[in-house]
Design a protein around this motif. Structure first.
Motif, PDB file in Angstrom:
ATOM      1  N   LEU A 301      24.981   6.238 -30.580  1.00  0.00           N
ATOM      2  CA  LEU A 301      25.373   4.872 -30.832  1.00  0.00           C
ATOM      3  C   LEU A 301      26.960   5.162 -30.716  1.00  0.00           C
ATOM      4  N   LYS A 302      27.001   6.586 -31.058  1.00  0.00           N
ATOM      5  CA  LYS A 302      28.465   6.875 -30.268  1.00  0.00           C
ATOM      6  C   LYS A 302      29.088   7.036 -29.217  1.00  0.00           C
ATOM      7  N   GLU A 303      28.255   7.817 -28.592  1.00  0.00           N
ATOM      8  CA  GLU A 303      28.233   7.431 -26.666  1.00  0.00           C
ATOM      9  C   GLU A 303      28.693   6.281 -26.757  1.00  0.00           C
ATOM     10  N   MET A 304      27.564   5.213 -26.910  1.00  0.00           N
ATOM     11  CA  MET A 304      27.776   3.821 -27.165  1.00  0.00           C
ATOM     12  C   MET A 304      29.659   2.925 -27.033  1.00  0.00           C
ATOM     13  N   GLY A 305      29.955   3.651 -27.924  1.00  0.00           N
ATOM     14  CA  GLY A 305      31.293   2.821 -28.560  1.00  0.00           C
ATOM     15  C   GLY A 305      31.246   3.076 -29.816  1.00  0.00           C
ATOM     16  N   TYR A 306      29.809   3.006 -30.461  1.00  0.00           N
ATOM     17  CA  TYR A 306      29.585   2.773 -32.083  1.00  0.00           C
ATOM     18  C   TYR A 306      30.562   3.076 -33.384  1.00  0.00           C
ATOM     19  N   THR A 307      31.681   2.679 -34.165  1.00  0.00           N
ATOM     20  CA  THR A 307      31.870   3.105 -34.891  1.00  0.00           C
ATOM     21  C   THR A 307      31.706   3.540 -36.361  1.00  0.00           C
ATOM     22  N   MET A 308      30.498   2.641 -36.316  1.00  0.00           N
ATOM     23  CA  MET A 308      30.398   2.823 -37.500  1.00  0.00           C
ATOM     24  C   MET A 308      28.612   2.828 -37.893  1.00  0.00           C
ATOM     25  N   ALA A 309      27.542   3.544 -38.357  1.00  0.00           N
ATOM     26  CA  ALA A 309      26.204   2.660 -38.550  1.00  0.00           C
ATOM     27  C   ALA A 309      25.744   2.716 -39.521  1.00  0.00           C
TER      28      ALA A 309
END
Length: 365
Positions: A301-309
């Motif tokens: 998710l972080k690699e995609m560009g998400y800041t929060m999960a």
């Protein structure tokens, strides 16, 4: 005449009740003025929203407390004081108060059967849980510096009415110590974004909701000298109007003043990647197990560009599972020893350890 006396007394009683609720609510206002932008280098951000803002900025820059962390900011979702305490005690940097969970513990599905006031009261309980956990940690470490509860983003649903109601929702949640508020574009009564039957308001109305929320954030800061809660703008338009319409709304929400965006229920990795590529700023991934969105490892998710999960149902679903198993065993006369905590750990989780120390501290001779 008797009727007018009756209604006059009823009005006076209701007014007094409202005044008492307002005064109690004001007791929960932060006591310390928000730090100015020039003090952002300080280790202590006294405003909940400033702590959240600093956390988001560190995550996006890969600096500070988020330096070298392979995951986005993980948000196990809470829904009452106990779950808030558990999240904080487990060492997470932030949490999210889920409307699904608040509805569930009140005995309802997530279809906006729970009112603004009930949600606001839940915010108070969550904040107290977070503060109690922070106080315990500070006392254990003999910390002399200001106590820092982890920030919480709270579910504001549709804002409980029109744009003016949205502003009251932001003000009301701010008074409970929430660091952020999520406002969405569903038609009221809204429902969980991963179930059938949802619909969204027209584009212009959705943007005005977010603009009203952003205005309330800024006005709260201006009037009280305390940074207002950050605005997380959510759209459910993907399911009803298509992916392009949902992206258009996310971009418009940012233009209207939102601090973060949330594209609800993408149905493929490709949609998640495209959302992250085209929409700037902090973004939330909703990791609802067995929902519409692929469940991915946090690092991906972080690699995609998400800041929060966010993990909205994990704690609720796990607890329901164990409670049902416990009930079945009780009905059969079977032992539950292998699925429950030792009594000492249960007492500690709910706060008995600190209570006993405080009781001894103030024991009369």
């Amino acid at each position: 005449r008797m009727a007018s006396r009756y209604f006059g007394k009823a009005f006076l009683a209701n007014s007094c009740c409202w005044l008492m609720q307002f005064l109690c609510m004001c007791q929960h206002l932060p006591r310390i003025r928000a730090l100015s932008s020039s003090s952002s280098s300080s280790n202590y951000q006294f405003s909940p929203s400033q702590r959240l803002s600093k956390l988001l900025q560190d995550e996006m820059d890969g600096t500070g407390s988020r330096s070298g962390n392979p995951n986005p900011i993980l948000l196990p979702c809470c829904y009452d004081g106990l779950t808030a305490r558990l999240v904080a005690r487990a060492g997470f940097d932030a949490t999210f108060m889920t409307g699904f969970g608040v509805s569930a513990v009140n005995g309802f599905p997530d279809t906006q059967l729970v009112s603004f006031q009930e949600m606001q009261q839940s915010c108070l309980r969550v904040n107290e849980g977070l503060l109690s956990a922070a106080l315990e940690e500070a006392q254990q470490q003999q910390q002399q510096q200001p106590i820092q509860a982890i920030p919480c983003i709270a579910d504001g649903d549709t804002g409980y009415g029109n744009a003016v109601n949205v502003k009251r929702t932001i003000y009301g949640y701010a008074q409970t110590g929430m660091a952020g508020v999520m406002i969405e574009d569903q038609v009221a009564p809204k429902r969980c974004g991963h179930v059938k039957g949802k619909s969204v308001v027209p584009f212009a109305e959705a943007v005005q909701r977010v603009r009203a929320a952003a205005d309330a954030r800024d006005e709260y800061t201006q009037h009280f000298g305390i940074a207002g809660p950050l605005i997380l703008a959510r759209t459910d338009a993907l399911k009803t109007d298509g992916f392009e319409a949902a992206i258009e709304r996310c971009l418009a929400f940012l233009d209207a003043g939102a601090d973060m965006t949330f594209l609800e229920a993408p149905e493929s990795v490709e949609q998640m990647q495209e959302y992250c590529r085209r929409v700037p700023g902090p973004k939330l991934a909703n990791m609802l197990e067995q929902g519409s969105t692929p469940i991915l490892p946090p690092s991906q998710l972080k690699e995609m560009g998400y800041t929060m999960a966010a993990y909205p149902l994990t704690l609720l679903s796990a607890s329901v599972n164990v409670m049902q198993e416990s009930l079945q065993r009780i009905a059969k006369g079977q032992s539950t020893d292998d699925i429950i905590l030792p009594f000492a750990q249960t007492k500690d989780a709910v706060g008995f350890t600190r209570y006993a120390k405080e009781e001894e501290r103030y024991k009369a001779d």
